[in-house]
Every structure is written in C-alpha cells, then in structure tokens.
Design an enzyme around this catalytic site. Structure first.
Site, PDB file in Angstrom:
ATOM      1  N   GLU A  63     -65.700 -51.585  29.360  1.00  0.00           N
ATOM      2  CA  GLU A  63     -65.727 -50.206  29.860  1.00  0.00           C
ATOM      3  C   GLU A  63     -66.739 -50.097  30.990  1.00  0.00           C
ATOM      4  O   GLU A  63     -67.883 -50.530  30.849  1.00  0.00           O
ATOM      5  CB  GLU A  63     -66.088 -49.234  28.733  1.00  0.00           C
ATOM      6  CG  GLU A  63     -66.328 -47.803  29.156  1.00  0.00           C
ATOM      7  CD  GLU A  63     -65.138 -47.163  29.861  1.00  0.00           C
ATOM      8  OE1 GLU A  63     -65.363 -46.334  30.765  1.00  0.00           O
ATOM      9  OE2 GLU A  63     -63.985 -47.491  29.506  1.00  0.00           O
ATOM     10  N   ARG A 113     -48.901 -40.228  23.095  1.00  0.00           N
ATOM     11  CA  ARG A 113     -49.661 -41.404  23.528  1.00  0.00           C
ATOM     12  C   ARG A 113     -50.270 -42.136  22.346  1.00  0.00           C
ATOM     13  O   ARG A 113     -50.147 -43.354  22.201  1.00  0.00           O
ATOM     14  CB  ARG A 113     -50.737 -40.931  24.498  1.00  0.00           C
ATOM     15  CG  ARG A 113     -51.813 -41.920  24.868  1.00  0.00           C
ATOM     16  CD  ARG A 113     -52.832 -41.157  25.725  1.00  0.00           C
ATOM     17  NE  ARG A 113     -53.923 -41.978  26.178  1.00  0.00           N
ATOM     18  CZ  ARG A 113     -55.026 -42.200  25.478  1.00  0.00           C
ATOM     19  NH1 ARG A 113     -55.152 -41.705  24.270  1.00  0.00           N
ATOM     20  NH2 ARG A 113     -56.003 -42.939  25.982  1.00  0.00           N
ATOM     21  N   GLU A 117     -54.313 -43.901  40.410  1.00  0.00           N
ATOM     22  CA  GLU A 117     -55.599 -44.414  39.927  1.00  0.00           C
ATOM     23  C   GLU A 117     -55.727 -45.921  40.133  1.00  0.00           C
ATOM     24  O   GLU A 117     -56.826 -46.446  40.174  1.00  0.00           O
ATOM     25  CB  GLU A 117     -55.873 -44.078  38.455  1.00  0.00           C
ATOM     26  CG  GLU A 117     -55.953 -42.585  38.174  1.00  0.00           C
ATOM     27  CD  GLU A 117     -56.304 -42.287  36.726  1.00  0.00           C
ATOM     28  OE1 GLU A 117     -56.589 -43.234  35.960  1.00  0.00           O
ATOM     29  OE2 GLU A 117     -56.314 -41.101  36.366  1.00  0.00           O
ATOM     30  N   HIS A 141     -50.193 -35.588  28.260  1.00  0.00           N
ATOM     31  CA  HIS A 141     -51.191 -35.156  29.249  1.00  0.00           C
ATOM     32  C   HIS A 141     -50.826 -35.655  30.653  1.00  0.00           C
ATOM     33  O   HIS A 141     -51.348 -35.154  31.645  1.00  0.00           O
ATOM     34  CB  HIS A 141     -52.595 -35.632  28.854  1.00  0.00           C
ATOM     35  CG  HIS A 141     -52.869 -37.076  29.129  1.00  0.00           C
ATOM     36  ND1 HIS A 141     -52.416 -38.094  28.316  1.00  0.00           N
ATOM     37  CD2 HIS A 141     -53.543 -37.677  30.136  1.00  0.00           C
ATOM     38  CE1 HIS A 141     -52.807 -39.259  28.814  1.00  0.00           C
ATOM     39  NE2 HIS A 141     -53.487 -39.032  29.908  1.00  0.00           N
ATOM     40  N   GLU A 152     -54.736 -48.868  28.087  1.00  0.00           N
ATOM     41  CA  GLU A 152     -53.993 -47.667  28.473  1.00  0.00           C
ATOM     42  C   GLU A 152     -54.394 -47.385  29.909  1.00  0.00           C
ATOM     43  O   GLU A 152     -55.364 -46.699  30.167  1.00  0.00           O
ATOM     44  CB  GLU A 152     -54.333 -46.502  27.525  1.00  0.00           C
ATOM     45  CG  GLU A 152     -53.344 -45.350  27.633  1.00  0.00           C
ATOM     46  CD  GLU A 152     -53.668 -44.423  28.770  1.00  0.00           C
ATOM     47  OE1 GLU A 152     -53.339 -44.768  29.934  1.00  0.00           O
ATOM     48  OE2 GLU A 152     -54.243 -43.355  28.512  1.00  0.00           O
ATOM     49  N   GLU A 193     -63.775 -56.912  36.831  1.00  0.00           N
ATOM     50  CA  GLU A 193     -63.895 -57.963  37.826  1.00  0.00           C
ATOM     51  C   GLU A 193     -65.257 -58.641  37.827  1.00  0.00           C
ATOM     52  O   GLU A 193     -65.409 -59.744  38.369  1.00  0.00           O
ATOM     53  CB  GLU A 193     -63.608 -57.387  39.228  1.00  0.00           C
ATOM     54  CG  GLU A 193     -62.169 -56.996  39.458  1.00  0.00           C
ATOM     55  CD  GLU A 193     -61.752 -55.682  38.788  1.00  0.00           C
ATOM     56  OE1 GLU A 193     -60.564 -55.347  38.858  1.00  0.00           O
ATOM     57  OE2 GLU A 193     -62.621 -54.992  38.186  1.00  0.00           O
ATOM     58  N   ASP A 205     -53.497 -36.390  22.705  1.00  0.00           N
ATOM     59  CA  ASP A 205     -52.121 -36.559  23.153  1.00  0.00           C
ATOM     60  C   ASP A 205     -51.387 -37.362  22.076  1.00  0.00           C
ATOM     61  O   ASP A 205     -51.487 -38.583  22.004  1.00  0.00           O
ATOM     62  CB  ASP A 205     -52.121 -37.302  24.491  1.00  0.00           C
ATOM     63  CG  ASP A 205     -50.724 -37.449  25.095  1.00  0.00           C
ATOM     64  OD1 ASP A 205     -49.743 -37.444  24.319  1.00  0.00           O
ATOM     65  OD2 ASP A 205     -50.627 -37.583  26.324  1.00  0.00           O
ATOM     66  N   GLY A 227     -60.785 -51.263  29.892  1.00  0.00           N
ATOM     67  CA  GLY A 227     -61.030 -49.830  30.021  1.00  0.00           C
ATOM     68  C   GLY A 227     -60.982 -49.166  28.665  1.00  0.00           C
ATOM     69  O   GLY A 227     -60.171 -48.267  28.429  1.00  0.00           O
ATOM     70  N   GLN A 265     -62.121 -37.800  27.330  1.00  0.00           N
ATOM     71  CA  GLN A 265     -61.592 -38.711  26.315  1.00  0.00           C
ATOM     72  C   GLN A 265     -60.847 -37.934  25.239  1.00  0.00           C
ATOM     73  O   GLN A 265     -59.793 -38.357  24.763  1.00  0.00           O
ATOM     74  CB  GLN A 265     -62.734 -39.519  25.690  1.00  0.00           C
ATOM     75  CG  GLN A 265     -63.432 -40.463  26.654  1.00  0.00           C
ATOM     76  CD  GLN A 265     -62.567 -41.615  27.087  1.00  0.00           C
ATOM     77  OE1 GLN A 265     -61.736 -42.106  26.322  1.00  0.00           O
ATOM     78  NE2 GLN A 265     -62.738 -42.068  28.330  1.00  0.00           N
TER      79      GLN A 265
END
Length: 368
Positions: free
Chosen positions: A86, A40, A138, A306, A129, A115, A37, A64, A31
């Site tokens: 998360e 970002r 991913e 990154h 993000e 889900e 970054d 997320g 993290q």
C-alpha cells in the site's frame, strides 16, 4: 481498494502524483465507500472462498491493499504468506486490522509503491482491486502488470483474471440539464462583463472566448458518473475491449480503439453513450477456477456499484428509430496532462433503416 504508484512514461513526479491521486485513498471514509459496495465485496469474497485451491498453502501479493480486506481474506482462505502493498498511510490501518484479526504471522503489510518495494520471494497469486471508472481511469492497472512481470511465478494466477469494457447508446435527461447549466453559466458571465465595465471601467469581454471553452468542456464534454437503469439503453451493448490479465501489456491498454456496430432496438432520442466494465475470476488455462465469478458494473434495476457508469452526452441529441444501424469508432487515450485521466474521441455514423440521412456524431470527451 488501495493504491500503488506507477509512471506511465517513467518521468511522472511522484510528489505531484501522490497529491493528485494517492491522498484520497489514505482516508477511511473513502475506503468505507468501497467496502460498502456489496456487488464489489461479494464478488471478491466469493472468488476467494469458492476457489480456495488457488490460495491454500500459496504465496499471495495484494497490490494496493487499502484497508487490507483482500489480504485478510487470502489468509483466511489458507495462504501461507500474503504480502500486502500500500502506497499511502492507510497501510497503518491495514496493519492494525490484520493484527486485530490475528493474522500478523501470515500477512505482512508493506508501505511503498509497487515499483519501489522488493519482496523476498516470488508469488503464486496476485490479487488486486485496481479498476477505476470505466475500468482504466486512474491507471492503477499499470502497477498490477509491473507486479505480475516482476513477481508472479510461472503458472501463477491473477485475481481478477479477465476484464471487458462495454458501451451502449442511451437515452437520458441529463443532456438537457447540462445544456441549461452551460447556458446559465454563460448568461452569468455576460452579466459579470457588463457589471465590471459599468462599475470598475474594465472591459472583460476579451476573456469571453476562453471562459466559454472552459465551461463547454466542464458542462458539455466531461463524462458524468451515473447509475443508469437498464431501460435507458436503446441498443444492444457492445464490447470495445477484452483483457486477459495474464497476457496484456501496458502498451495494449495505453490506447483503447474499437470499430463496432450495434442496432437501435426502439424509437428514441439518442442522448449519448453509457460505458461500463466487468471483470472475471477464472483462474488460468493451467489452473482454472473451480467456480468462476463475475463482477459487473452494467446498468441494473437494483444493484448499483460505486463505479456506476460513465455517461458521454450528445448536444444536440439525435432522433433514432428501431432498426437503425450505428457504426461507432471509439478511441480512448491517456491525458497528456495527467496520465491517470482519459480522453475519448467518439465518431458515430447513423444508418437509417428508412435510408433517410442523419447527421453523424463527432465528439471529444474527458474522463476526469
């Protein structure tokens, strides 16, 4: 930022998926890499706080959430309620961070895959993000699209709202280095075969071919992470995919196909191709951003991210000249072994300005 599960075909083993993907996001060191970054962070910060009208009094879903930073910013921008989802135990740290910033009455951290969880209400904004290497590695975007279809109000907005994938022919010394590494691995294997037979009476040469294929894939066919300098691009970069996050479907991104052309801008060695992406915070047609913000991972002299760029190296390289036209057929699909990894087929015809023929490029690459 964080993680949220999805199954590409509905049969992904969640235990295996967690071990292969989610566990990385459960560590603070990972993290921290993303939180450091600046490109970002500045893009998301500016997108939220320069467009408070999208957040003030609204319900927000952070898909997320990771450390919870986007959920916290959404609350600070005036959101009435923020659901921060998360899939990993990072949710515990996010909960602590929310409490430390005295936002626990607004931000609710929910541990679970997107889900599987249920929200008590629809949301006005989905912020996430979700971008991986070369945008789609991913496959986290699947979870964002699931959240959009299940929970976003009509007239709601996505943060980011749009994305683009780019590719450009490049020059690089990495190809020569990787070829030396491959040759060294094969020389080492040859010595190993001789020594094993001499010392232990076993002929290992039957495994030379599979070892060679294994090393060829690793050294010569697997794309590389790199921070390219702008002057390594030897042609005009071209877009291979444009995405409207409000309209795109999973089927639209399962395969990325493009037939594109670009012109070489200088005499150079064509050593491969560099791929990158950008995302945009524009709001929607019904509710546009007051200040549009772009986050780009394009090659830059000073501001790397990154994500860097994905580099697809050619062996051998091709000599090209200014004015040569490159006709490129690009196909990126999900790996059948792991839907979060990608396979790329790249075919390129080089049409010389002088008319002299050049061998075409036909390569398969792996984004792992």
């Amino acid at each position: 930022m964080g993680s949220s599960a999805t199954a590409a075909n509905g049969v992904v083993d969640k235990g295996v998926d967690f071990a292969n993907y989610f566990c990385t996001y459960g560590f603070l060191y990972h993290q921290k890499e993303m939180l450091c970054d600046r490109v970002r962070m500045d893009a998301y910060y500016n997108a939220v706080f320069q467009n408070k009208h999208h957040f003030k009094g609204k319900v927000v879903l952070d898909v997320g959430t990771g450390s919870g930073i986007l959920a916290i910013w959404s609350a600070q921008a005036g959101a009435r309620k923020v659901y921060a989802v998360e899939a990993t135990k990072m949710s515990e740290h996010a909960r602590e961070l929310v409490k430390a910033n005295k936002l626990q009455d607004v931000v609710e951290v929910i541990e679970g895959s997107m889900e599987d969880i249920a929200l008590p209400e629809k949301v006005d904004v989905i912020i996430s993000e979700w971008m991986g290497y070369f945008l789609l590695r991913e496959s986290m975007f699947d979870s964002v699209l699931f959240a959009r279809d299940r929970w976003l109000n009509s007239g709601g907005v996505m943060y980011p709202s749009h994305a683009r994938m780019w590719i450009s022919p490049i020059r690089s010394g990495l190809g020569d280095q990787k070829m030396r590494d491959y040759d060294g691995a094969m020389e080492d294997w040859s010595g190993f075969v001789k020594e094993t037979e001499a010392c232990y009476g076993v002929d290992m040469s039957a495994l030379t071919k599979p070892f060679e294929e294994e090393q060829k894939k690793y050294y010569l066919q697997t794309s590389l992470w790199d921070n390219l300098h702008p002057n390594q691009s030897i042609a005009t970069p071209v877009i291979i995919k444009e995405i409207d996050c409000l309209k795109v479907t999973v089927d639209d991104i399962r395969d990325v196909r493009a037939s594109i052309s670009t012109s070489i801008t200088e005499d150079a060695r064509l050593c491969g191709f560099g791929g990158w992406f950008d995302v945009h915070f524009r709001g929607s047609d019904k509710s546009p951003a007051q200040n549009e913000v772009e986050l780009t991972t394009a090659p830059h002299e000073d501001l790397g991210t990154h994500w860097g760029q994905q580099v697809f190296l050619l062996h051998p390289h091709r000599n090209v000249q200014s004015g040569d036209e490159l006709n490129i057929n690009f196909l990126m699909t999900r790996s059948k072994v792991n839907h979060r990894l990608m396979e790329v087929n790249l075919n390129c015809e080089i049409n010389r300005a002088s008319g002299k023929p050049v061998p075409p490029v036909q390569k398969k690459f792996y984004i792992e």
